[in-house]
Design an enzyme around this catalytic site. Sequence first.
Site, PDB file in Angstrom:
ATOM      1  N   GLU A  25       0.951  -0.892  -0.093  1.00  0.00           N
ATOM      2  CA  GLU A  25      -0.084  -0.349  -0.093  1.00  0.00           C
ATOM      3  C   GLU A  25       1.029   1.596   0.055  1.00  0.00           C
ATOM      4  O   GLU A  25       1.330   1.645   1.156  1.00  0.00           O
ATOM      5  CB  GLU A  25      -0.938  -0.236   1.168  1.00  0.00           C
ATOM      6  CG  GLU A  25      -1.824   1.162   1.787  1.00  0.00           C
ATOM      7  CD  GLU A  25      -2.515   2.083   0.598  1.00  0.00           C
ATOM      8  OE1 GLU A  25      -2.832   1.273  -0.589  1.00  0.00           O
ATOM      9  OE2 GLU A  25      -2.241   2.773  -0.310  1.00  0.00           O
ATOM     10  N   LYS A  26       0.922   2.046  -1.445  1.00  0.00           N
ATOM     11  CA  LYS A  26       1.451   2.668  -1.611  1.00  0.00           C
ATOM     12  C   LYS A  26       1.833   4.622  -0.062  1.00  0.00           C
ATOM     13  O   LYS A  26       2.804   4.803   0.036  1.00  0.00           O
ATOM     14  CB  LYS A  26       1.971   3.228  -2.597  1.00  0.00           C
ATOM     15  CG  LYS A  26       0.096   4.936  -2.523  1.00  0.00           C
ATOM     16  CD  LYS A  26      -0.179   4.972  -4.249  1.00  0.00           C
ATOM     17  CE  LYS A  26      -1.381   5.325  -4.878  1.00  0.00           C
ATOM     18  NZ  LYS A  26      -2.102   4.434  -5.015  1.00  0.00           N
ATOM     19  N   HIS A  27       0.637   4.470   0.855  1.00  0.00           N
ATOM     20  CA  HIS A  27       0.282   5.526   1.428  1.00  0.00           C
ATOM     21  C   HIS A  27       1.122   5.150   2.947  1.00  0.00           C
ATOM     22  O   HIS A  27       1.402   6.157   3.557  1.00  0.00           O
ATOM     23  CB  HIS A  27      -1.221   5.600   1.905  1.00  0.00           C
ATOM     24  CG  HIS A  27      -1.847   6.745   0.001  1.00  0.00           C
ATOM     25  ND1 HIS A  27      -2.503   5.224  -0.051  1.00  0.00           N
ATOM     26  CD2 HIS A  27      -1.960   7.748   0.164  1.00  0.00           C
ATOM     27  CE1 HIS A  27      -2.463   6.165  -0.673  1.00  0.00           C
ATOM     28  NE2 HIS A  27      -2.825   7.912  -1.113  1.00  0.00           N
ATOM     29  N   HIS A  55       4.091   7.226  -4.528  1.00  0.00           N
ATOM     30  CA  HIS A  55       3.081   7.598  -4.450  1.00  0.00           C
ATOM     31  C   HIS A  55       3.581   9.314  -5.115  1.00  0.00           C
ATOM     32  O   HIS A  55       4.824  10.131  -5.294  1.00  0.00           O
ATOM     33  CB  HIS A  55       2.892   8.286  -2.829  1.00  0.00           C
ATOM     34  CG  HIS A  55       1.695   9.039  -2.902  1.00  0.00           C
ATOM     35  ND1 HIS A  55       1.271  10.305  -2.695  1.00  0.00           N
ATOM     36  CD2 HIS A  55       0.679   8.522  -2.656  1.00  0.00           C
ATOM     37  CE1 HIS A  55       0.174  11.013  -3.013  1.00  0.00           C
ATOM     38  NE2 HIS A  55      -0.680   9.623  -1.643  1.00  0.00           N
ATOM     39  N   HIS A  61      -2.027  15.495  -5.762  1.00  0.00           N
ATOM     40  CA  HIS A  61      -1.987  14.544  -5.147  1.00  0.00           C
ATOM     41  C   HIS A  61      -0.883  14.853  -4.489  1.00  0.00           C
ATOM     42  O   HIS A  61      -0.754  14.184  -5.917  1.00  0.00           O
ATOM     43  CB  HIS A  61      -2.759  13.430  -6.362  1.00  0.00           C
ATOM     44  CG  HIS A  61      -2.865  12.188  -5.703  1.00  0.00           C
ATOM     45  ND1 HIS A  61      -2.850  11.369  -5.810  1.00  0.00           N
ATOM     46  CD2 HIS A  61      -3.310  11.876  -4.411  1.00  0.00           C
ATOM     47  CE1 HIS A  61      -3.032  10.042  -5.484  1.00  0.00           C
ATOM     48  NE2 HIS A  61      -3.060  10.383  -3.932  1.00  0.00           N
ATOM     49  N   CYS A 125      -2.049  12.349   3.334  1.00  0.00           N
ATOM     50  CA  CYS A 125      -2.175  12.732   1.749  1.00  0.00           C
ATOM     51  C   CYS A 125      -3.522  13.423   1.958  1.00  0.00           C
ATOM     52  O   CYS A 125      -3.938  12.975   2.432  1.00  0.00           O
ATOM     53  CB  CYS A 125      -2.564  11.035   0.819  1.00  0.00           C
ATOM     54  SG  CYS A 125      -2.913  11.608  -0.648  1.00  0.00           S
ATOM     55  N   HIS A 128      -6.626  10.577   0.192  1.00  0.00           N
ATOM     56  CA  HIS A 128      -6.513   9.713   0.856  1.00  0.00           C
ATOM     57  C   HIS A 128      -6.339   9.122   1.997  1.00  0.00           C
ATOM     58  O   HIS A 128      -6.058   8.342   2.303  1.00  0.00           O
ATOM     59  CB  HIS A 128      -5.843   8.764   0.146  1.00  0.00           C
ATOM     60  CG  HIS A 128      -5.734   8.671  -1.385  1.00  0.00           C
ATOM     61  ND1 HIS A 128      -5.447   8.612  -2.785  1.00  0.00           N
ATOM     62  CD2 HIS A 128      -7.059   8.282  -2.117  1.00  0.00           C
ATOM     63  CE1 HIS A 128      -5.260   8.822  -4.125  1.00  0.00           C
ATOM     64  NE2 HIS A 128      -6.772   8.206  -3.879  1.00  0.00           N
TER      65      HIS A 128
HETATM   66 FE    FE Z   1      -2.455   9.977  -2.376  1.00  0.00          FE
END
Ligand code: FE
Length: 140
Positions: A25-27, A55, A61, A125, A128
């Site tokens: 999961e990139k976050h 990310h 973003h 983020c 997100h």
């Molecule tokens: Fe994000």
Amino acid sequence: MEKIDQTYQTEKLGDFVQTADWKKEKHVPVIECPTKVKAGELIEVKLSIGKEIAHPNTTEHFIAWINLFFKPAGEKYVYNIGHFDFNAHGASVDGPNTSTIFTHHAVSTFFKTNKSGTLFAVSHCNIHGLWQSSKELTIQ
Ligand code: FE
């Protein structure tokens, strides 16, 4: 006197802090530091996002900040080690994504302690939300 229309709510901010494996999961913040250190010795902690899966970093973003906490084992409260903002995301007077200036969402900091415990990193983020990860630290 102004009437304040706020009643006690049981919903917690923590209910909205997401977590996952940073490899998938990139976050999720990646915390890099030694697992075992000597009491009182300066500990370097590297914090980053998207080590395995990048990310985005665009005007629309981006990762806005990362916050590092330490909770000594057996204690009730957490200590805030530092808050790190990532403020440039390509915006300029010519519009979004035109400045060529982008703060990368990674930082290195130092702290010391005589107590073993858990490091917690929380990232935000802009679209997100909040993400956390943690890492155990043993003081020898
Ligand atoms: Fe994000």
